[in-house]
Design an enzyme around this catalytic site. Structure first.
Site, PDB file in Angstrom:
ATOM      1  N   CYS A   1      37.991  32.643  38.053  1.00 52.07           N
ATOM      2  CA  CYS A   1      37.026  33.149  37.084  1.00 52.07           C
ATOM      3  C   CYS A   1      36.105  32.029  36.599  1.00 52.07           C
ATOM      4  O   CYS A   1      35.257  31.586  37.354  1.00 52.07           O
ATOM      5  CB  CYS A   1      37.735  33.886  35.956  1.00 52.07           C
ATOM      6  SG  CYS A   1      36.659  35.115  35.208  1.00 52.07           S
TER       7      CYS A   1
ATOM      8  N   HIS B   1      40.793  37.748  38.569  1.00 51.84           N
ATOM      9  CA  HIS B   1      42.051  37.074  38.200  1.00 51.84           C
ATOM     10  C   HIS B   1      43.166  37.496  39.149  1.00 51.84           C
ATOM     11  O   HIS B   1      43.843  38.497  38.893  1.00 51.84           O
ATOM     12  CB  HIS B   1      42.428  37.427  36.758  1.00 51.84           C
ATOM     13  CG  HIS B   1      41.557  36.780  35.745  1.00 51.84           C
ATOM     14  ND1 HIS B   1      41.830  35.542  35.206  1.00 51.84           N
ATOM     15  CD2 HIS B   1      40.387  37.178  35.188  1.00 51.84           C
ATOM     16  CE1 HIS B   1      40.882  35.206  34.354  1.00 51.84           C
ATOM     17  NE2 HIS B   1      39.989  36.184  34.319  1.00 51.84           N
TER      18      HIS B   1
ATOM     19  N   GLU C   1      46.006  36.323  39.489  1.00 51.03           N
ATOM     20  CA  GLU C   1      47.356  36.202  38.904  1.00 51.03           C
ATOM     21  C   GLU C   1      47.883  37.518  38.334  1.00 51.03           C
ATOM     22  O   GLU C   1      49.089  37.681  38.188  1.00 51.03           O
ATOM     23  CB  GLU C   1      47.375  35.092  37.832  1.00 51.03           C
ATOM     24  CG  GLU C   1      46.620  35.378  36.533  1.00 51.03           C
ATOM     25  CD  GLU C   1      45.140  34.997  36.566  1.00 51.03           C
ATOM     26  OE1 GLU C   1      44.561  34.979  37.665  1.00 51.03           O
ATOM     27  OE2 GLU C   1      44.568  34.742  35.482  1.00 51.03           O
TER      28      GLU C   1
END
Ligand code: GLN
Length: 532
Positions: A379, A505, A507
């Site tokens: 990001c 993102h 994750e």
């Protein structure tokens, strides 16, 4: 009929209520049950989106673009559930719904009150999770018994349990049994007092889970059972696990928590299939390879601020039988000299908002790029990759994002037209899952092994399309785009050991059984770097 489990917490915060809830859900799933999970947070913010990560850790984003508490990340990772808008309610959201309805005349002249209007709104939110395809709803109540803010939630649980009837809803209270060194003893009094706070408001826990660092023994169990009015076999200890939070489901299964809970709910216990989970944890604990990653960010005082990133590394470690040692490095400290990154096998530059630390992130990326240290930018990390490349490779002096320099001569990162003029801070971002088309022949496409993927977003600014051609000609490849090609999602330097930046993102999509391809790519490259 859908059954309900409520989880409350006592004595102190930070007992791991989220992980305990997620672990129980994992066990129930392993016995074939379809579980939905939700969390109620007592604070007055409508959602955690506007809060600093230093308040409650990272803001976890779901597919449907809800900004939520980080515990929902545990739910998705441990129990494989998909959370959404109905999975996280705050007091602010509940109150604001009730107040809006009052303003619209929705209460037909009634005096709007805590009971029944606020509690009805809470019960409605619980009921909403009890969809036809759900066997068990687990609802975690944030905060600690005794907090003023959580009272309406506990009152709603009391009412809900009463209305659901015997065997249809149970309350599990998670508490602390501390070991007092000077006395050489475990103490049950804090737990007794916290249960008594619940009794005072008419809520009677069915199960007590006691966090302890030592074996509790029969005597303490007997005492807790007596004072807390919970049968002895339902006083369950949860000892601190040694190495990894992924051991918690096994620890609770050893105490037969899942079996006891199912019996209380009148559901068949069935057979547990936890083998794959246990095998995964074993792989984590017996990993032999090792690499070191620097996580460059600006909330380095709190690991929870980057929770999902750490978990993503753990998932990759499980898949590759490797220990990924991840150190947090404060971006600001790299501003003058980023050479300390040379001792690492990989660098991850995190997302974030605001100017603090940005020049440090850019310095870190420069170091990683010129030294060939494998690097992933997430990001804001990706946006900084573009800025660094524009400044140092394309020679666009003072290139920047308009987030940090509105008058930059080279706004390589900027707001899309649709975002211009928006001044409100809450709820104005590109949030949640968007498709990303991968460009054939790139490293990213090879890692994903697919042509289109879905990834979660949380940002306002985008790569400025006017610089796409120059970036590509300079050697920074556009490896992923929105399917209509209007937004850049992934950039990479294809001939670097690993240098990839993504606007989303990753994750939030990593799971124990399916680690994220970009994290895989980073760690594989870091292991190669380490072994060189
Ligand atoms: N501040 C940047 C933006 O809003 C990046 C956000 C982030 O890293 N999550 O676009």
């Amino acid at each position: 009929m859908t059954k309900h489990i409520f989880i409350t917490g006592g004595v102190i915060s930070g007992l791991g209520k989220g992980i305990t809830s997620a672990s129980l859900a994992c066990l129930l799933k392993a016995r074939g049950y379809r579980v939905a999970m939700q969390k109620f947070d007592p604070y007055l913010n409508v959602d955690p989106g506007t809060m600093s990560p230093y308040q409650h850790g990272e803001v976890y984003v779901t597919d449907d673009g809800t900004e939520t508490d980080l515990d929902l990340g545990h739910y998705e990772r441990f129990a494989g559930v998909t959370c959404n808008h109905d999975s996280n309610y705050t007091s602010g959201r509940i109150y604001s719904a009730v107040i809006s309805r009052e303003r619209e005349g929705g209460y037909l002249g009634a005096t709007v009150q805590m009971i029944p209007h606020i509690t009805d709104e809470i019960k409605h939110a619980i009921q909403k999770a009890a969809k036809d395809d759900v066997d068990i709803v687990m609802t975690e109540i944030g905060g600690t018994a005794g907090d003023i803010e959580s009272l309406p939630f506990l009152e709603a649980v009391r009412q809900f349990k009463n209305e659901a009837g015997e065997g249809n809803a149970i309350v599990i209270h998670l508490t602390l049994v501390p070991y007092i060194k000077s006395a050489g003893e475990l103490k049950t009094k804090p737990s007794q007092q916290s249960v008594s706070l619940l009794h005072n408001i008419g809520l009677f826990p069915d199960v007590l889970i006691c966090r302890t660092e030592r074996d509790m023994g029969e005597e303490h169990r007997r005492k807790l059972s007596l004072f807390c009015n919970v049968p002895r076999e339902l006083v369950i200890e949860e000892q601190d696990v040694k190495h990894s939070i992924y051991e918690v489901p096994q620890e609770l299964a050893d105490r037969k928590l899942d079996e006891k809970v199912l019996q209380l709910l009148g559901l068949p216990v069935g057979v547990s299939h936890l083998e794959n989970w246990c095998a995964l944890v074993k792989r984590q604990l017996t990993a032999t390879r090792r690499c070191r990653i620097a996580l460059v960010g600006k909330y380095t005082g709190l690991r929870d601020a980057y929770k999902s990133i750490f978990e993503s590394f753990t998932h990759v470690g499980m898949a590759l039988s490797a220990n990924v040692d991840c150190d947090m490095v404060e971006a600001e400290e790299l501003e003058g000299d980023s050479s300390r990154l040379d001792e690492y096998d990989g660098v991850l530059v995190t997302g974030g908002f605001g100017a603090r630390g940005v020049e440090g992130k850019i310095a870190a990326l420069h170091e990683a790029r010129v030294r060939g240290i494998p690097c992933l930018g997430i990001c804001l990390g990706m946006q900084c990759m573009v800025i660094e490349f524009a400044r140092n490779v394309l020679n666009l002096k003072n290139a920047n994002s308009t987030e940090f320099d509105e008058t930059t001569p080279y706004p390589v990162i900027h707001l899309m037209d649709s975002q211009l003029g928006v001044s409100q801070k809450g709820g104005t971002m590109r949030l949640g899952a968007y498709p990303c088309a991968l460009v054939a022949g790139t490293r990213s496409a090879a890692l994903y092994g697919k042509t289109e993927v879905s990834e979660r977003h949380r940002h306002r600014f985008e790569l400025n399309n006017a610089y796409r051609q120059a970036l590509e000609e300079g050697g920074m490849k556009i490896a992923g785009m929105s399917p209509d090609r209007s937004l850049v999602e992934i950039v990479e330097i294809s001939d670097a050991p690993f240098y990839v930046g993504c606007q989303f993102h990753p994750e939030f999509k990593s799971r124990p059984f399916s680690p994220h391809p970009l994290f895989m790519g980073l760690v594989e490259a870091a292991l190669r770097h380490q072994e060189k």
